[in-house]
Design an enzyme around this catalytic site. Structure first.
Site, PDB file in Angstrom:
ATOM      1  N   TYR A 272      79.578 -18.613 -42.900  1.00  0.00           N
ATOM      2  CA  TYR A 272      79.520 -17.413 -42.078  1.00  0.00           C
ATOM      3  C   TYR A 272      79.929 -16.222 -42.927  1.00  0.00           C
ATOM      4  O   TYR A 272      81.085 -16.056 -43.296  1.00  0.00           O
ATOM      5  CB  TYR A 272      80.428 -17.522 -40.857  1.00  0.00           C
ATOM      6  CG  TYR A 272      80.088 -18.654 -39.906  1.00  0.00           C
ATOM      7  CD1 TYR A 272      78.825 -19.240 -39.906  1.00  0.00           C
ATOM      8  CD2 TYR A 272      81.022 -19.119 -38.997  1.00  0.00           C
ATOM      9  CE1 TYR A 272      78.524 -20.273 -39.036  1.00  0.00           C
ATOM     10  CE2 TYR A 272      80.724 -20.153 -38.110  1.00  0.00           C
ATOM     11  CZ  TYR A 272      79.472 -20.733 -38.142  1.00  0.00           C
ATOM     12  OH  TYR A 272      79.178 -21.764 -37.275  1.00  0.00           O
TER      13      TYR A 272
ATOM     14  N   SER B  28      76.160 -14.773 -19.734  1.00  0.00           N
ATOM     15  CA  SER B  28      77.175 -13.797 -19.326  1.00  0.00           C
ATOM     16  C   SER B  28      76.615 -12.784 -18.339  1.00  0.00           C
ATOM     17  O   SER B  28      77.365 -12.079 -17.661  1.00  0.00           O
ATOM     18  CB  SER B  28      77.726 -13.055 -20.552  1.00  0.00           C
ATOM     19  OG  SER B  28      76.725 -12.207 -21.107  1.00  0.00           O
TER      20      SER B  28
END
Length: 337
Positions: free
Chosen positions: A62, A231
């Protein structure tokens, strides 16, 4: 969730963590680059730890590397509050990602991760992907040596991408991962498996989660909020920056985001029954938590507001009626459907 709240175990190693984890990938990898703010990400990590979300999940790829460096700034001050999970096995090039499972590389990568994270041990070291050029037993054996050396406490495996293997049914989606697990279990115990699990991607329930449950292996639910879709904060057709993985995801075309709105609408209905402050994201996380004491959702965020909201999902108990309504929602569609 307040400190000292619900705890869950990472598999046979009996390593305890908070009921909800924090996925750190979005802080500087894979999502919208222009919205990355280092200080804001640091506040999100601190907020998660304050609310009892001790599991911090990252990977050396990452960034690459910058995500571990960011977490190292927090761990330097709060190592005792955190359960650190990082990954090895993937290298990032200019336009590609390649696997490297050579034992010598694994040992060097672990030492490098320890330096970046500013810690002397990694609580959970995960194999991100097996190297097709190296027998997975050799890679796993090198990782087991790191446990013996005291650099790592437990080992985990990230599932092979389900949709990369089969799209014509659910039972065999994780067959490749299960074969890998059965091989490496002969070398050293697997403490955790990380795989996608969410209301709109429930494939792991068919075979992978049962495999883990019957063997006392912890399950880390990746992308439990469907890359943000569950969400309810994303708008169909809103578009994504070119470096955002959702710009190429088959469920994030304008057409598919519109088609999958009934999934979010169902989560909203359930949330409304539990109070005005309960959100669809919290319902989605509570659904994941309902699948067992060793299942830990690891939602990713870089905002302290969402970190606090996600942590609170640990206190949301869904009723049988809630679970039945979620089970009856239409399956999510993608551009391949």
């Amino acid at each position: 969730m307040e400190p000292g709240g619900a705890r869950r175990a990472i598999g046979a190693a009996a390593l305890e963590v908070g009921a909800v984890g924090l996925g750190c990938m979005p802080m500087n990898w894979a999502y919208t680059g222009s919205r990355r703010r280092g200080e804001e990400s640091l506040r999100a990590v601190h907020t998660a730890l304050d609310r009892g979300c001790s599991l911090l999940d990252t990977a050396d790829m990452y960034g690459p590397f910058t995500n571990e460096l960011l977490l190292g700034r927090v761990l330097k001050e709060r190592r005792a509050d955190a359960f650190v999970s990082t990954k090895v096995g993937l290298l990032v090039g200019e336009q590609h990602i390649v696997a490297n499972g050579r034992p010598g590389y694994v040992r060097r990568a672990c030492d490098a991760s320890l330096r970046r994270l500013q810690t002397d041990r990694i609580d959970l070291y995960q194999l991100h992907r097996a190297d097709p050029e190296v027998p997975v037993e050799e890679t796993w054996g090198a990782m087991a040596e790191l446990v013996s050396a005291g650099k790592v406490r437990a080992l985990g495996l990230c599932a092979v991408g389900a949709r990369a293997t089969r799209r014509d049914g659910r039972a065999g989606l994780h067959a490749g991962t299960i074969r890998q697990l059965e091989r490496i279990q002969q070398v050293f115990p697997v403490s955790a498996v990380m795989a996608e699990l969410s209301v709109w991607s429930p494939e792991a329930l068919a075979a992978l989660l049962p495999w883990c449950a019957t063997r006392g292996v912890g399950f880390l639910a990746a992308m439990p909020l469907g890359n943000g879709f569950l969400s309810g904060t994303l708008t169909p057709g809103q578009g994504f920056e070119p470096d955002d993985v959702r710009a190429r995801h088959p469920r994030f075309t304008a057409e598919m985001m519109a088609a999958n709105q009934p999934v979010v609408a169902g989560l909203r209905r359930v949330a409304a029954r539990h109070g005005a402050d309960v959100t669809p994201a919290q319902v989605a996380l509570a659904w994941v938590l309902s699948h067992g004491r060793t299942v830990i959702p690891v939602p990713g965020t870089k905002h302290e507001r969402w970190a606090a909201e996600n942590a609170a999902a640990a206190h949301l108990s869904l009723t049988d009626a809630d679970l039945a309504e979620i089970a009856g929602l239409p399956p999510a569609r993608g551009s391949w459907d």
